[in-house]
Design an enzyme around this catalytic site. Structure first.
Site, PDB file in Angstrom:
ATOM      1  N   GLU A  81      -3.578   7.121  -4.849  1.00  9.62           N
ATOM      2  CA  GLU A  81      -3.959   6.510  -6.129  1.00  9.62           C
ATOM      3  C   GLU A  81      -5.280   7.048  -6.645  1.00  9.62           C
ATOM      4  O   GLU A  81      -6.193   7.242  -5.825  1.00  9.62           O
ATOM      5  CB  GLU A  81      -4.109   4.988  -5.944  1.00  9.62           C
ATOM      6  CG  GLU A  81      -2.800   4.268  -5.956  1.00  9.62           C
ATOM      7  CD  GLU A  81      -2.973   2.766  -5.708  1.00  9.62           C
ATOM      8  OE1 GLU A  81      -4.007   2.184  -6.070  1.00  9.62           O
ATOM      9  OE2 GLU A  81      -2.034   2.196  -5.144  1.00  9.62           O
ATOM     10  N   ARG A  91       0.853  -1.187   0.000  1.00 10.34           N
ATOM     11  CA  ARG A  91       0.000   0.000   0.000  1.00 10.34           C
ATOM     12  C   ARG A  91       0.887   1.234   0.000  1.00 10.34           C
ATOM     13  O   ARG A  91       1.878   1.305   0.750  1.00 10.34           O
ATOM     14  CB  ARG A  91      -0.892   0.042   1.247  1.00 10.34           C
ATOM     15  CG  ARG A  91      -2.130  -0.849   1.177  1.00 10.34           C
ATOM     16  CD  ARG A  91      -3.138  -0.389   0.117  1.00 10.34           C
ATOM     17  NE  ARG A  91      -4.308  -1.245   0.049  1.00 10.34           N
ATOM     18  CZ  ARG A  91      -4.426  -2.341  -0.709  1.00 10.34           C
ATOM     19  NH1 ARG A  91      -3.432  -2.710  -1.491  1.00 10.34           N
ATOM     20  NH2 ARG A  91      -5.543  -3.039  -0.710  1.00 10.34           N
ATOM     21  N   HIS A  99      -0.826  -0.460  -9.899  1.00  8.24           N
ATOM     22  CA  HIS A  99      -1.512  -1.339  -8.931  1.00  8.24           C
ATOM     23  C   HIS A  99      -2.038  -2.598  -9.631  1.00  8.24           C
ATOM     24  O   HIS A  99      -3.251  -2.822  -9.696  1.00  8.24           O
ATOM     25  CB  HIS A  99      -2.654  -0.593  -8.226  1.00  8.24           C
ATOM     26  CG  HIS A  99      -3.099  -1.288  -6.966  1.00  8.24           C
ATOM     27  ND1 HIS A  99      -3.623  -0.632  -5.890  1.00  8.24           N
ATOM     28  CD2 HIS A  99      -3.100  -2.608  -6.600  1.00  8.24           C
ATOM     29  CE1 HIS A  99      -3.927  -1.489  -4.924  1.00  8.24           C
ATOM     30  NE2 HIS A  99      -3.612  -2.704  -5.341  1.00  8.24           N
TER      31      HIS A  99
HETATM   32  C1  8YV Z   1      -6.738  -6.004  -5.238  1.00  3.70           C
HETATM   33  C2  8YV Z   1      -5.035  -5.463  -3.501  1.00  3.70           C
HETATM   34  O1  8YV Z   1      -6.857  -6.316  -6.544  1.00  3.70           O
HETATM   35  O2  8YV Z   1      -6.250  -7.273  -2.608  1.00  3.70           O
HETATM   36  C3  8YV Z   1      -5.635  -6.234  -2.409  1.00  3.70           C
HETATM   37  O3  8YV Z   1      -5.472  -5.807  -1.267  1.00  3.70           O
HETATM   38  O4  8YV Z   1      -4.284  -4.611  -3.277  1.00  3.70           O
HETATM   39  C4  8YV Z   1      -5.323  -5.652  -4.933  1.00  3.70           C
HETATM   40  O5  8YV Z   1      -4.348  -6.444  -5.482  1.00  3.70           O
HETATM   41  C5  8YV Z   1      -7.652  -4.882  -4.847  1.00  3.70           C
HETATM   42  O6  8YV Z   1      -7.562  -4.635  -3.496  1.00  3.70           O
HETATM   43  C6  8YV Z   1      -9.077  -5.164  -5.211  1.00  3.70           C
HETATM   44  O7  8YV Z   1      -9.960  -4.527  -4.342  1.00  3.70           O
END
Ligand code: 8YV
Length: 340
Positions: free
Chosen positions: A284, A255, A302
């Site tokens: 983002e 993150r 991402h």
């Molecule tokens: C997801 C991600 O695709 O799962 C996670 O925490 O960061 C991503 O790879 C995204 O969160 C989908 O909501």
């Protein structure tokens, strides 16, 4: 201690009203339509905070993604006579959801752990290779038409083999990264709240650092694989960059908020570190223009978990969580206190 979660109503048990905030893979949407009274977001435009609160008032289950800010008002709307009884997140990270508000409203939150581990770890490994070996620059050079051909001193980067990798957060993804990195000849160092069981540590030949600062000062490549929580917010700031070696690289596919962007830009500009590989950003989809201009930086949109297989499996997890909840049981991926 939170009291027992609200039970699904009889109607919710048979065919719950499910609102999905973004487009999901076609097969997932089709299956949801078979099982649930589903409302899809055909425009695929992220919902406003107001729209999310309005959704909570008329659905049994909300299925958000990382692009939604599921704020306290959403849970307040649900608690104040709204219908929402379950928040089934499509994704593993839940830092966009106000978990305290969910708990206060007695609404369980679920996520999709496990099914995106390998895809995300692959992408981390791709960044670990791309940054020191200058993959993005090389690709750009060929496309520019300015490449003059092979030269003994052309496009030199740094060797991966034999370097020390420092993994911050040794959960599923951190361990999957470590296993891949071992195969590339990196030695594994890690910082985690809890030390791994001896057998796992032995398998990865990993060294545990209780003290993050000490590890940061010692490793060549740092990869962030911890969740974003109040404890890890801006975990890496100016002081931590100051501890790193000048030849160090930082990789972040977790993150953006774990790194203080200001400090990262300054560290890159001053040469405090050698480069960065980023798949996530603090605000983002905005990306700090200083990162766009910095040399030695590889930037991705991402896309760590962006595989057809992974997204399908995430959707299936969401469906399974809703089904188990609708049957009156605790959903398998219910997020607990202090999610990790
Ligand atoms: C997801 C991600 O695709 O799962 C996670 O925490 O960061 C991503 O790879 C995204 O969160 C989908 O909501």
């Amino acid at each position: 201690m939170a009291s027992r979660s609200a039970r699904p109503s009889r109607a919710a048990q048979t065919r719950p009203k499910v609102i999905v905030t973004r487009r999901l893979p076609q097969a997932v949407e089709a299956r949801m339509a078979e099982l649930f009274d589903v409302e899809l977001n055909l425009d695929d435009v992220a919902m406003t905070p107001e729209a999310l609160a309005a959704a909570a008032a008329r659905c049994d289950v909300l299925v958000p993604t990382v692009t939604d800010h599921v704020h306290s008002g959403v849970f307040a709307a649900a608690a104040a006579g709204g219908r929402m009884k379950l928040c089934a997140n499509f994704g593993v990270g839940v830092d966009h959801i106000d978990l305290a508000a969910a708990r206060a409203a007695n609404i369980p939150v679920t996520n999709t752990p496990g099914v995106l581990t390998d895809d995300t770890a692959d992408m981390v490994m791709a960044l670990i290779l791309s940054v020191p070996r200058r993959l993005a620059e090389g690709e750009k050079l060929v496309r520019s038409g300015e490449w003059q051909g092979w030269a003994p001193t052309g496009m030199l980067g740094h060797r991966i083999t034999g370097k020390r990798l420092g993994v911050v957060g040794m959960g599923r993804i951190g361990r999957a990264v470590a296993a891949r990195a071992r195969a590339f000849g990196l030695t594994i160092h890690y910082h985690n709240r809890h030390r791994l069981p001896g057998e796992l540590e032995g398998e990865l030949e990993a060294t545990w650092w209780d003290n993050l600062d000490a590890m940061l000062a010692r490793v060549d490549i740092i990869t962030l694989n911890c969740p974003h929580t109040p404890e890890t917010h801006h975990l890496i700031g100016a002081r931590q960059f100051g501890l790193m070696q000048r030849h160090a690289y930082i990789i972040n596919a977790a993150r953006g908020e774990i790194v203080e962007t200001e400090a990262l830009c300054a560290a890159l500009a001053k040469g405090t570190i050698a480069g960065a590989g980023l798949d996530v950003y603090e605000h983002e989809p905005a990306v700090d223009p200083r990162l766009l201009a910095a040399p030695g930086v590889v930037l991705l949109p991402h896309m760590g978990s962006a595989t057809f297989e992974g997204r399908q499996a995430m959707g299936e997890k969401v469906i399974a969580n809703i089904r188990v909840w609708a049957d009156g049981h605790r959903p398998p991926d219910q997020v607990l206190e202090g999610w990790a």
